[in-house]
Write an enzyme that holds these catalytic residues in place. Structure first.
Site, mmCIF file in Angstrom:
data_model
loop_
_atom_site.group_PDB
_atom_site.id
_atom_site.type_symbol
_atom_site.label_atom_id
_atom_site.label_comp_id
_atom_site.label_asym_id
_atom_site.label_seq_id
_atom_site.Cartn_x
_atom_site.Cartn_y
_atom_site.Cartn_z
ATOM 1 C CG ASP A 60 35.584 -8.521 29.249
ATOM 2 O OD1 ASP A 60 35.288 -8.205 30.418
ATOM 3 O OD2 ASP A 60 35.807 -9.698 28.889
ATOM 4 C CE1 TYR A 119 39.921 -14.331 28.947
ATOM 5 C CE2 TYR A 119 39.513 -12.058 28.330
ATOM 6 C CZ TYR A 119 39.062 -13.261 28.837
ATOM 7 O OH TYR A 119 37.745 -13.379 29.228
ATOM 8 C CE LYS A 150 36.286 -11.159 32.246
ATOM 9 N NZ LYS A 150 37.047 -11.018 30.987
ATOM 10 C CG HIS A 170 38.264 -15.088 34.842
ATOM 11 N ND1 HIS A 170 39.287 -14.755 34.005
ATOM 12 C CD2 HIS A 170 37.244 -15.478 34.027
ATOM 13 C CE1 HIS A 170 38.903 -14.927 32.744
ATOM 14 N NE2 HIS A 170 37.669 -15.370 32.748
HETATM 15 P P1 NAP Z 1 32.376 -14.278 20.743
HETATM 16 O O1 NAP Z 1 32.472 -12.829 20.974
HETATM 17 O O2 NAP Z 1 31.075 -14.972 20.970
HETATM 18 O O3 NAP Z 1 32.882 -14.645 19.281
HETATM 19 C C1 NAP Z 1 34.125 -14.194 18.803
HETATM 20 C C2 NAP Z 1 34.302 -14.755 17.390
HETATM 21 O O4 NAP Z 1 33.317 -14.186 16.533
HETATM 22 C C3 NAP Z 1 35.629 -14.459 16.765
HETATM 23 O O5 NAP Z 1 35.984 -15.575 15.994
HETATM 24 C C4 NAP Z 1 35.357 -13.270 15.867
HETATM 25 O O6 NAP Z 1 36.242 -13.262 14.771
HETATM 26 C C5 NAP Z 1 33.950 -13.569 15.413
HETATM 27 N N1 NAP Z 1 33.180 -12.365 15.096
HETATM 28 C C6 NAP Z 1 33.157 -11.187 15.752
HETATM 29 N N2 NAP Z 1 32.320 -10.321 15.182
HETATM 30 C C7 NAP Z 1 31.782 -10.964 14.124
HETATM 31 C C8 NAP Z 1 30.850 -10.587 13.127
HETATM 32 N N3 NAP Z 1 30.290 -9.385 13.107
HETATM 33 N N4 NAP Z 1 30.528 -11.511 12.173
HETATM 34 C C9 NAP Z 1 31.078 -12.750 12.174
HETATM 35 N N5 NAP Z 1 31.963 -13.157 13.105
HETATM 36 C C10 NAP Z 1 32.311 -12.265 14.070
HETATM 37 O O7 NAP Z 1 33.448 -15.089 21.602
HETATM 38 P P2 NAP Z 1 34.251 -14.982 22.957
HETATM 39 O O8 NAP Z 1 35.588 -14.388 22.672
HETATM 40 O O9 NAP Z 1 34.175 -16.310 23.583
HETATM 41 O O10 NAP Z 1 33.420 -14.005 23.908
HETATM 42 C C11 NAP Z 1 33.534 -12.599 23.856
HETATM 43 C C12 NAP Z 1 34.311 -12.041 25.037
HETATM 44 O O11 NAP Z 1 33.687 -12.376 26.271
HETATM 45 C C13 NAP Z 1 35.713 -12.630 25.189
HETATM 46 O O12 NAP Z 1 36.583 -12.183 24.195
HETATM 47 C C14 NAP Z 1 36.027 -12.197 26.592
HETATM 48 O O13 NAP Z 1 36.356 -10.823 26.640
HETATM 49 C C15 NAP Z 1 34.685 -12.481 27.281
HETATM 50 N N6 NAP Z 1 34.648 -13.840 27.865
HETATM 51 C C16 NAP Z 1 34.652 -13.955 29.218
HETATM 52 C C17 NAP Z 1 34.617 -15.202 29.817
HETATM 53 C C18 NAP Z 1 34.588 -15.312 31.315
HETATM 54 O O14 NAP Z 1 34.833 -16.408 31.842
HETATM 55 N N7 NAP Z 1 34.290 -14.248 32.011
HETATM 56 C C19 NAP Z 1 34.586 -16.367 29.032
HETATM 57 C C20 NAP Z 1 34.556 -16.226 27.648
HETATM 58 C C21 NAP Z 1 34.572 -14.967 27.069
HETATM 59 P P3 NAP Z 1 37.445 -12.200 14.541
HETATM 60 O O15 NAP Z 1 38.031 -11.835 15.877
HETATM 61 O O16 NAP Z 1 38.389 -12.975 13.699
HETATM 62 O O17 NAP Z 1 36.838 -11.024 13.839
#
Ligand code: NAP
Length: 320
Positions: free
Chosen positions: A48, A53, A82, A115
């Site tokens: 994704d 980003y 996006k 997006h």
């Molecule tokens: P998330 O996936 O909820 O959390 C990511 C965080 O969790 C990072 O700090 C990561 O650390 C940590 N993590 C990952 N696996 C873990 C595990 N097994 N144990 C403990 N910690 C863990 O956050 P997000 O990046 O906000 O959301 C995920 C994805 O959704 C984004 O990256 C993006 O692709 C997408 N997104 C889309 C939108 C939109 O508007 N469409 C908005 C937000 C996000 P490390 O990386 O340091 O391992």
């Protein structure tokens, strides 16, 4: 290397989308190429991405390395990106896509999403132009105009399917009311036991629109956490359930979505976590455990885009 076991959901037009993917928002470019390679080696087939980003180049490096060394073929992968808000005018949509394609070193995307429903002024050389008051210069381009541009991308073969992100029910209905040529394949929204959004999820599913959960772990590395934001992964009930199941909290949170046929995009640049998160595919929760998780709902949103509060197209502005 572990056994590969992917789950898929059917998209409009008979395409299949892997339910578990690698998120890439906030992933440091210096670590991302290795993370993409680790993910593909582990068995992930969905990545994704997004123009804003500012790391699609390194995602592309990782993909290219794994297609060049023969681990996967391009067609084995499902790549989502996006359209950024500054490319919402009909005449700008294709150039927005081409920037992502060029960085990713791809000639098509599997899924391309609008997006956010609202647009930002397109000013050469400035990603988020601001006015004298320092606030982002939004514009009044309506997403129905943007959607026509998205449809043209499918017709040109530049993307295989299109969808939206952060759209509410009435905004989806506005697109559906258009004389559409291409269906909405997906709505990517924030979802977790703290933000259940059953109405929106059920509506999308009833319309044949697949749902993707973003920030499934509560986005602990986002830049501007508020002091009073609850920390999802510290929830005592979640920790108890994880202990009972012999799984990590992250695995519980990921399987919670997969089991509801909702795609899930946990972000990690840490190879051990990339593997741990993929292993969420290897167990199930009972229906009552899913309900127990849903009962943690507090309608808490981590990604609010509050800078755009007041814009008439903001999908969840509390003042609307
Ligand atoms: P998330 O996936 O909820 O959390 C990511 C965080 O969790 C990072 O700090 C990561 O650390 C940590 N993590 C990952 N696996 C873990 C595990 N097994 N144990 C403990 N910690 C863990 O956050 P997000 O990046 O906000 O959301 C995920 C994805 O959704 C984004 O990256 C993006 O692709 C997408 N997104 C889309 C939108 C939109 O508007 N469409 C908005 C937000 C996000 P490390 O990386 O340091 O391992």
């Amino acid at each position: 290397m572990m056994a590969k076991a992917n789950l898929y959901v059917n998209l409009a037009k008979g395409m299949k989308m892997p339910l578990l993917g690698l998120g890439t928002w906030k992933s440091e470019p210096s670590k991302l190429s290795a993370a993409v390679k680790a993910a593909i080696d582990t068995g992930y087939r969905h990545i994704d991405c997004a123009y804003c980003y500012e790391n699609e180049e390194t995602v592309g490096d990782g993909i290219q390395a794994k297609t060049t060394d023969g681990t996967v073929k391009r067609e084995d992968l499902f790549i989502t990106s996006k359209l950024f808000e500054s490319f919402h005018r009909l005449g700008d949509v294709e150039s927005g896509l081409k920037k992502s394609l060029q960085s990713l070193k791809l000639d098509y995307l599997d899924l391309y999403l609008v997006h956010w429903p609202f647009g930002i002024q397109n000013i050469e050389g400035e990603m988020c132009p601001t006015g004298p008051d320092g606030r982002t210069l939004f514009n009044d381009v309506h997403f129905t105009e943007t959607w026509h541009g998205m449809e043209q991308l499918v017709q040109k073969g530049l993307v295989k399917s299109i969808g939206v992100s952060n759209f509410n029910i009435s905004q989806i209905k506005e697109i559906q009311a258009l004389p559409n040529k291409v269906p909405i394949s997906n709505n990517q929204i924030e979802l977790s036991p703290y933000l259940v959004q059953d109405d929106l999820v059920s509506f999308c599913k009833s319309q044949g629109i697949t749902v993707t959960a973003y920030s499934p772990l509560g986005s602990p590395d986002r830049k501007d956490p508020q002091d009073d934001d609850p920390i999802l992964m510290d929830d005592p009930k979640l920790i108890d359930l994880a202990r009972k199941k012999g799984k990590s909290v992250a695995q519980i949170l990921i399987q919670y979505h997969l089991q509801q046929n909702v795609a899930c995009m946990p972000k990690s640049v840490t190879p051990s976590r990339i593997l741990e998160n993929f292993q969420s595919l290897h167990f199930t929760l009972t229906d009552s455990e899913v309900e127990e998780l849903k009962s943690l709902n507090r309608n808490n949103r981590y990604c609010t885009y509050d800078e755009a509060f007041g814009h008439p197209l903001h999908p969840f502005d509390p003042t609307h």
